[in-house]
Scaffold this motif. Structure first.
Motif, PDB file in Angstrom:
ATOM      1  N   UNK A   1       0.811  -1.217   0.000  1.00  0.00           N
ATOM      2  CA  UNK A   1       0.000   0.000   0.000  1.00  0.00           C
ATOM      3  C   UNK A   1       0.846   1.269   0.000  1.00  0.00           C
ATOM      4  N   UNK A   2       2.112   1.156   0.373  1.00  0.00           N
ATOM      5  CA  UNK A   2       3.005   2.308   0.456  1.00  0.00           C
ATOM      6  C   UNK A   2       3.886   2.356  -0.791  1.00  0.00           C
TER       7      UNK A   2
ATOM      8  N   UNK B   1      -0.790  11.580  -0.268  1.00  0.00           N
ATOM      9  CA  UNK B   1      -0.396  10.171  -0.173  1.00  0.00           C
ATOM     10  C   UNK B   1       1.085  10.034   0.201  1.00  0.00           C
ATOM     11  N   UNK B   2       1.909  10.900  -0.349  1.00  0.00           N
ATOM     12  CA  UNK B   2       3.330  10.875   0.006  1.00  0.00           C
ATOM     13  C   UNK B   2       3.511  11.009   1.515  1.00  0.00           C
ATOM     14  N   UNK B   3       2.759  11.908   2.160  1.00  0.00           N
ATOM     15  CA  UNK B   3       2.897  12.090   3.597  1.00  0.00           C
ATOM     16  C   UNK B   3       2.417  10.860   4.354  1.00  0.00           C
ATOM     17  N   UNK B   4       1.346  10.191   3.869  1.00  0.00           N
ATOM     18  CA  UNK B   4       0.965   8.906   4.477  1.00  0.00           C
ATOM     19  C   UNK B   4       2.145   7.933   4.395  1.00  0.00           C
ATOM     20  N   UNK B   5       2.732   7.885   3.198  1.00  0.00           N
ATOM     21  CA  UNK B   5       3.735   6.861   2.921  1.00  0.00           C
ATOM     22  C   UNK B   5       5.047   7.114   3.653  1.00  0.00           C
ATOM     23  N   UNK B   6       5.501   8.367   3.678  1.00  0.00           N
ATOM     24  CA  UNK B   6       6.767   8.629   4.354  1.00  0.00           C
ATOM     25  C   UNK B   6       6.606   8.455   5.859  1.00  0.00           C
ATOM     26  N   UNK B   7       5.419   8.728   6.396  1.00  0.00           N
ATOM     27  CA  UNK B   7       5.199   8.463   7.817  1.00  0.00           C
ATOM     28  C   UNK B   7       5.272   6.968   8.087  1.00  0.00           C
ATOM     29  N   UNK B   8       4.719   6.169   7.183  1.00  0.00           N
ATOM     30  CA  UNK B   8       4.794   4.713   7.357  1.00  0.00           C
ATOM     31  C   UNK B   8       6.239   4.241   7.266  1.00  0.00           C
ATOM     32  N   UNK B   9       6.960   4.750   6.278  1.00  0.00           N
ATOM     33  CA  UNK B   9       8.355   4.341   6.080  1.00  0.00           C
ATOM     34  C   UNK B   9       9.202   4.687   7.309  1.00  0.00           C
ATOM     35  N   UNK B  10       9.106   5.920   7.783  1.00  0.00           N
ATOM     36  CA  UNK B  10       9.913   6.349   8.920  1.00  0.00           C
ATOM     37  C   UNK B  10       9.369   5.806  10.240  1.00  0.00           C
TER      38      UNK B  10
ATOM     39  N   UNK C   1       0.971   3.177  14.883  1.00  0.00           N
ATOM     40  CA  UNK C   1       1.995   4.094  15.417  1.00  0.00           C
ATOM     41  C   UNK C   1       1.941   4.244  16.928  1.00  0.00           C
ATOM     42  N   UNK C   2       1.052   3.499  17.619  1.00  0.00           N
ATOM     43  CA  UNK C   2       1.083   3.493  19.077  1.00  0.00           C
ATOM     44  C   UNK C   2       2.059   2.416  19.538  1.00  0.00           C
ATOM     45  N   UNK C   3       2.942   2.787  20.446  1.00  0.00           N
ATOM     46  CA  UNK C   3       3.967   1.874  20.961  1.00  0.00           C
ATOM     47  C   UNK C   3       4.024   2.042  22.471  1.00  0.00           C
ATOM     48  N   UNK C   4       3.990   0.911  23.203  1.00  0.00           N
ATOM     49  CA  UNK C   4       4.033   0.985  24.664  1.00  0.00           C
ATOM     50  C   UNK C   4       5.463   0.784  25.147  1.00  0.00           C
ATOM     51  N   UNK C   5       5.982   1.788  25.849  1.00  0.00           N
ATOM     52  CA  UNK C   5       7.329   1.732  26.399  1.00  0.00           C
ATOM     53  C   UNK C   5       7.281   2.073  27.882  1.00  0.00           C
ATOM     54  N   UNK C   6       7.818   1.173  28.714  1.00  0.00           N
ATOM     55  CA  UNK C   6       7.847   1.399  30.172  1.00  0.00           C
ATOM     56  C   UNK C   6       6.465   1.743  30.703  1.00  0.00           C
TER      57      UNK C   6
ATOM     58  N   UNK D   1       2.147   4.756  26.823  1.00  0.00           N
ATOM     59  CA  UNK D   1       1.882   4.754  25.392  1.00  0.00           C
ATOM     60  C   UNK D   1       2.596   5.921  24.722  1.00  0.00           C
ATOM     61  N   UNK D   2       3.355   5.581  23.699  1.00  0.00           N
ATOM     62  CA  UNK D   2       4.030   6.559  22.858  1.00  0.00           C
ATOM     63  C   UNK D   2       3.395   6.500  21.472  1.00  0.00           C
ATOM     64  N   UNK D   3       3.622   7.557  20.691  1.00  0.00           N
ATOM     65  CA  UNK D   3       3.055   7.617  19.347  1.00  0.00           C
ATOM     66  C   UNK D   3       4.086   8.190  18.389  1.00  0.00           C
ATOM     67  N   UNK D   4       4.283   7.489  17.252  1.00  0.00           N
ATOM     68  CA  UNK D   4       5.148   8.052  16.234  1.00  0.00           C
ATOM     69  C   UNK D   4       4.379   9.124  15.473  1.00  0.00           C
ATOM     70  N   UNK D   5       4.984  10.282  15.321  1.00  0.00           N
ATOM     71  CA  UNK D   5       4.413  11.387  14.562  1.00  0.00           C
ATOM     72  C   UNK D   5       5.425  11.806  13.502  1.00  0.00           C
TER      73      UNK D   5
END
Length: 421
Positions: free
Chosen positions: A45-46, A151-160, A262-267, A270-274
C-alpha cells in the motif's frame, strides 16, 4: 469535473502559475528526505517517494504532452510502463507491489525527468490555446498531483514510523490541545440535496446532485480523542467480539491489532510516532490512524454509531462556519488549518462514515483513460469525509468523497460519532 464551455482570457496565465506552484510544492515536501528514503517500499500500500514524483510527472507527459505536442519525444521509452499506476487504457504497468524494486532509475534521473516534463509543459502552455477539453485534463493533472502529495505524507510516515530509530520527518507548529466536553449538533428530519453544484472543480464521483431523506440525528462537534480511545482499549475493546463486525474482528486477530497504528508501549506508557518523531501520546489530541473496523467498533462500544456520508455532508454544510480552526500541523500556509482538538469539519483528519463507496444517481463515467480515475473503484470500500491536515486547502470542500478499504490504517483517519434522536 464541472466546467463551462468557454475559457477565460487569463486561463493560460492561471494554469502556468498553478502548475509551477503545485510542482514546486512537491519538491518542498521531499526536501527533508535523505536519499535512502526515496526508494523504500515496506508494504504494497506504500509507494516509494521516488515513485510518486515520477508518476505525477508521467501523468502530464502521457495525457498532455504526447497527445498535444506533435514533435514531443518521451524522456525515456520505459517510463510510460514503469510509472503508470492503474490506467489500463494507457498501456502496460509495473506491478504495484514491486515499485520498491526500482533502484533504477535513480532519484537524480527522476528529478531530471520532472525538469524535462516541466520545461516542455510550460513551453506548451505558453504557446497553445487552452480549450475546454484541455483545461479539463490540466485540472485533473493538478488535482491528481495534489492527491499524491497527501499520499506521500501517508507513505513517508509509514516508512519512517516503521524504522526502529523513529526518525523525524519535519517540525510542525506547537500544539495547544485543551480538553472540551463532547457536544452534539442537531439536524432535523427532512429531505436534503447531496452532491456538488456549481462551476468550480469537483471529481466525477461528486456529481449527480440528488435528494436524500434523513431522519433526525445528532452529530458530534469534535473528533474522538486519544484518551477516549484509550478507555475503549482498557475496557477490552479489542477483545470483546460484541463490538466488532465479524470481518473486522478476524482482521484484528489475524494482524494482531491491539492499538491504533503508530502506538507503541514503552515502560508502561503509550508513545506515538508522529511526523516529528516518537513522543508521548497527547490525551486531548484526536485519535488517528484507525481502520474503519476500529472506528466502527469504538462507536458501538460508546453506544453511538458512525454517520453516513449524507449525514456528514448535511451537517457540515449547516455548521462548518460556526466552529473555528486553531492551528497548522504542517508549518505551511498551502495546507488547510488543522483544528488541533478536532473541532469543526475540515482540516484535521479524514472521518470514516458508514457509507459504502457507490455511484450517485445519474453518475456517468467520463470517456477515455481518465474515466478510470474513480468509477472502477466503487466496490468494497468505505467513504471518508472532511480532509486532513495534509490535504491541500484547494481540495477542501463539503462534497469531497475520499474512499479506502476498511482495513487500512496508514491514512490520516479519525472518528466522529453520530446518533439517532
Amino acid at each position: 469535473m464541472q466546467h463551462s464551455q468557454t475559457t477565460s482570457p487569463n486561463l493560460t496565465e492561471e494554469f502556468i502559475s498553478r502548475f509551477r506552484t503545485v510542482r514546486d510544492r512537491f519538491e518542498k515536501l521531499v526536501d527533508p528526505l535523505e536519499i535512502e528514503d526515496f526508494v523504500v517500499q515496506p508494504v504494497q500500500d506504500v509507494s516509494p517517494p521516488k515513485w510518486h514524483l515520477a508518476h505525477t510527472t508521467w501523468f502530464f507527459e502521457v495525457f498532455v504532452l504526447v497527445p498535444n505536442v506533435p514533435d514531443y519525444k518521451l524522456f525515456h521509452p520505459d517510463y510510460s510502463m514503469l510509472f503508470n499506476s492503474y490506467y489500463v487504457s494507457a498501456g502496460d504497468r509495473w506491478t504495484r507491489a514491486e515499485r520498491g524494486f526500482l533502484t533504477r532509475p535513480t532519484v537524480k534521473e527522476i528529478m531530471a525527468y520532472r525538469a524535462h516534463v516541466e520545461e516542455h509543459m510550460l513551453a506548451f502552455l505558453e504557446s497553445t490555446e487552452i480549450t475546454v477539453e484541455l483545461a479539463y485534463v490540466l485540472e485533473i493533472g493538478l488535482q491528481h498531483e495534489q492527491q499524491h502529495q497527501e499520499l506521500f505524507l501517508y507513505d513517508i510516515k509509514y516508512i519512517l514510523g516503521h524504522n526502529p530509530l523513529f526518525p523525524e520527518y519535519a517540525k510542525s507548529v506547537q500544539r495547544h490541545n485543551e480538553f472540551k466536553e463532547l457536544g452534539w449538533l442537531k439536524v432535523e428530519k427532512n429531505n436534503y440535496h447531496i452532491g456538488h453544484v456549481g462551476e468550480d472543480f469537483c471529481f466525477d464521483n461528486e456529481l449527480g446532485n440528488h435528494e436524500v431523506h434523513l431522519e433526525a440525528f445528532e452529530i458530534a462537534d469534535r473528533l474522538i480523542t486519544n484518551a477516549e480511545y484509550l478507555e475503549f482499549m482498557n475496557d477490552g475493546g479489542y477483545q470483546n467480539h460484541e463490538f466488532w463486525l465479524s470481518e473486522g474482528l478476524d482482521w484484528a486477530n489475524k494482524q494482531v491489532i491491539k492499538a491504533p497504528m503508530y502506538w507503541i508501549k514503552e515502560n508502561n506508557q503509550w508513545m506515538q510516532y508522529t511526523l516529528e518523531g516518537l513522543r508521548p501520546i497527547d490525551p486531548n489530541e484526536p485519535v488517528s490512524h484507525l481502520s474503519y473496523y476500529e472506528a466502527d467498533a469504538y462507536a458501538r462500544w460508546s453506544g453511538y454509531r458512525l454517520p453516513t456520508e449524507f449525514e456528514w455532508e448535511v451537517a457540515c454544510t449547516m455548521y462548518e462556519n460556526s466552529i473555528p480552526s486553531e492551528a497548522l500541523l504542517l508549518d505551511n500556509e498551502e495546507y488547510h488549518p488543522k483544528t488541533m482538538n478536532g473541532y469543526g469539519f475540515y482540516g484535521n483528519l479524514w472521518e470514516w462514515t458508514s457509507s459504502a463507496y457507490l455511484p450517485y444517481p445519474f453518475y456517468k463515467v467520463p470517456d477515455g483513460a481518465l474515466g478510470e480515475y474513480n468509477g472502477k473503484f466503487m466496490v468494497n470500500q468505505k467513504v471518508l469525509r472532511g480532509g486532513s491536515f495534509a490535504t491541500p486547502k484547494e481540495q477542501i470542500r463539503s462534497t469531497y468523497r475520499n474512499f479506502f478499504h476498511p482495513h487500512l490504517q496508514w491514512l490520516f483517519s479519525g472518528i466522529r460519532l453520530a446518533k439517532h434522536i
